[in-house]
Scaffold this active site. Structure first.
Site, PDB file in Angstrom:
ATOM      1  N   ARG A   1      -0.004  -9.563  13.357  1.00 46.40           N
ATOM      2  CA  ARG A   1      -0.599  -8.498  12.516  1.00 46.40           C
ATOM      3  C   ARG A   1      -1.397  -9.095  11.365  1.00 46.40           C
ATOM      4  NH1 ARG A   1       4.536  -5.550  11.090  1.00 46.40           N
ATOM      5  NH2 ARG A   1       3.366  -4.400   9.536  1.00 46.40           N
TER       6      ARG A   1
ATOM      7  N   ARG B   1      -9.467   0.356   9.051  1.00 50.05           N
ATOM      8  CA  ARG B   1      -8.938  -0.977   9.310  1.00 50.05           C
ATOM      9  C   ARG B   1      -9.945  -1.865  10.029  1.00 50.05           C
ATOM     10  NH1 ARG B   1      -3.383  -0.107   9.105  1.00 50.05           N
ATOM     11  NH2 ARG B   1      -1.929  -1.580   9.851  1.00 50.05           N
TER      12      ARG B   1
ATOM     13  N   ARG C   1      11.423  -2.458  12.321  1.00 49.44           N
ATOM     14  CA  ARG C   1      10.389  -1.962  13.224  1.00 49.44           C
ATOM     15  C   ARG C   1      10.154  -2.934  14.384  1.00 49.44           C
ATOM     16  NH1 ARG C   1       5.492  -0.346   9.254  1.00 49.44           N
ATOM     17  NH2 ARG C   1       4.401  -1.553  10.829  1.00 49.44           N
TER      18      ARG C   1
ATOM     19  N   LYS D   1       0.831  -1.217   0.000  1.00 48.81           N
ATOM     20  CA  LYS D   1       0.000   0.000   0.000  1.00 48.81           C
ATOM     21  C   LYS D   1       0.862   1.263   0.000  1.00 48.81           C
ATOM     22  CE  LYS D   1      -2.133  -0.992   3.872  1.00 48.81           C
ATOM     23  NZ  LYS D   1      -1.551  -2.292   4.277  1.00 48.81           N
TER      24      LYS D   1
ATOM     25  N   ARG E   1      11.817  -6.334   5.627  1.00 43.42           N
ATOM     26  CA  ARG E   1      11.571  -4.901   5.453  1.00 43.42           C
ATOM     27  C   ARG E   1      12.360  -4.095   6.489  1.00 43.42           C
ATOM     28  NH1 ARG E   1       5.499  -2.630   4.733  1.00 43.42           N
ATOM     29  NH2 ARG E   1       5.246  -2.619   6.979  1.00 43.42           N
TER      30      ARG E   1
HETATM   31  P1  ADP Z   1       1.265  -2.212   8.315  1.00 43.89           P
HETATM   32  O1  ADP Z   1       0.215  -1.871   7.317  1.00 43.89           O
HETATM   33  O2  ADP Z   1       2.563  -2.519   7.715  1.00 43.89           O
HETATM   34  O3  ADP Z   1       0.824  -3.136   9.394  1.00 43.89           O
HETATM   35  P2  ADP Z   1       0.976   0.387   9.482  1.00 43.89           P
HETATM   36  O4  ADP Z   1       2.154   1.267   9.422  1.00 43.89           O
HETATM   37  O5  ADP Z   1      -0.183   0.677   8.635  1.00 43.89           O
HETATM   38  O6  ADP Z   1       1.603  -1.021   9.203  1.00 43.89           O
HETATM   39  O7  ADP Z   1       0.454   0.253  10.988  1.00 43.89           O
HETATM   40  C1  ADP Z   1       1.300  -0.066  12.073  1.00 43.89           C
HETATM   41  C2  ADP Z   1       0.475  -0.207  13.337  1.00 43.89           C
HETATM   42  O8  ADP Z   1      -0.183   1.023  13.624  1.00 43.89           O
HETATM   43  C3  ADP Z   1      -0.642  -1.232  13.273  1.00 43.89           C
HETATM   44  O9  ADP Z   1      -0.183  -2.524  13.566  1.00 43.89           O
HETATM   45  C4  ADP Z   1      -1.603  -0.695  14.336  1.00 43.89           C
HETATM   46  O10 ADP Z   1      -1.144  -0.975  15.638  1.00 43.89           O
HETATM   47  C5  ADP Z   1      -1.494   0.799  14.142  1.00 43.89           C
HETATM   48  N1  ADP Z   1      -2.503   1.329  13.164  1.00 43.89           N
HETATM   49  C6  ADP Z   1      -2.248   1.927  11.976  1.00 43.89           C
HETATM   50  N2  ADP Z   1      -3.387   2.288  11.356  1.00 43.89           N
HETATM   51  C7  ADP Z   1      -4.399   1.904  12.161  1.00 43.89           C
HETATM   52  C8  ADP Z   1      -5.824   1.980  12.082  1.00 43.89           C
HETATM   53  N3  ADP Z   1      -6.451   2.528  11.026  1.00 43.89           N
HETATM   54  N4  ADP Z   1      -6.553   1.471  13.112  1.00 43.89           N
HETATM   55  C9  ADP Z   1      -5.946   0.912  14.180  1.00 43.89           C
HETATM   56  N5  ADP Z   1      -4.622   0.803  14.327  1.00 43.89           N
HETATM   57  C10 ADP Z   1      -3.843   1.293  13.334  1.00 43.89           C
END
Ligand code: ADP
Length: 215
Positions: A173, A88, A162, A13, A127
């Protein structure tokens, strides 16, 4: 363009969003980047979010909606935006629908990036991310390493793994994605907004989205 990018962690994404913003000046809005920035800056939001993030759990919907309600009203969103990592959960998707109606913003479409789980798992384990909160450039030690080992090409900061990219947190995740986020595919299908793009090459995904939008 005003679109939502839907897909598991590691589906690409962020990469696709960055390529698309370069085309028409739309902004990429990544809730993950916003939250990681807040954690590093030690703000109240960051303190609340940190534990959830490190475990690979979702941050509570109310916190996320607070962030997005103000972010979507910033001036730079007028040209268009790509939502990366938001919504999400079904409650976030419903709240977003109401918010967009209130702000009189029309979404073009929701693009689902469909990538096999084994490809994703492999990608996430290799990554690496720039630790500078204003950069957060992404590398891959196998496929897309930085020119100088451990150093960001763009800003010279260190690149790191990370905290939520250990095998255990990655597995968690991906399970969270299947349980909480995958149902959004059906939600947006019902709304008549969903376009699914299958494949692992971000070039192909970018081309598919452009042609869908008539660009
Ligand atoms: P990835 O898509 O690689 O898991 P992100 O950078 O989008 O990583 O998100 C990292 C973390 O941030 C998620 O695992 C969650 O804890 C939190 N997070 C991000 N966006 C949301 C969201 N829309 N709702 C809830 N938690 C979120």
């Amino acid at each position: 363009m005003k679109i939502i990018l839907l897909g598991a962690p590691g589906a690409g994404k962020g990469t696709v969003a960055k390529r698309l913003t370069a085309i028409d000046g739309s902004v990429q809005i990544s809730t993950g980047d916003i939250l990681r920035g807040a954690v590093q800056a030690g703000t109240e939001l960051g303190k609340e979010a940190q534990g959830y993030m490190e475990r690979g759990d979702l941050v509570p919907d109310a916190l996320i909606m607070g962030i997005m309600e103000s972010r979507l009203q910033e001036e730079d969103c007028k040209k268009g935006f790509l939502l990366d990592g938001f919504p999400r959960t079904i409650p976030q998707a419903k709240a977003l629908k109401e918010l967009l109606e209130k702000l009189k913003i029309h979404l073009d479409m929701v693009v689902e990036l469909d990538v096999p789980r084994d490809v994703i798992f492999d990608r996430l384990c290799t990554r690496r991310t720039c630790e500078n909160p204003d950069c957060q450039a992404i590398y891959n030690i196998k496929g897309m390493p930085p020119k100088k080992e451990g150093i960001c090409d763009k800003c010279g900061s260190r690149i790191v793994q990370r905290a939520d990219e250990t095998e255990e947190a990655i597995g968690h995740r991906l399970d969270t994605y299947n349980e909480k986020t995958a149902p959004l595919v059906g939600f947006y299908q019902n709304e008549g907004m969903l376009k699914t793009v299958t494949g692992t090459s971000s070039d192909a995904v970018v081309e598919a989205i452009k042609s869908e939008l008539g660009m």
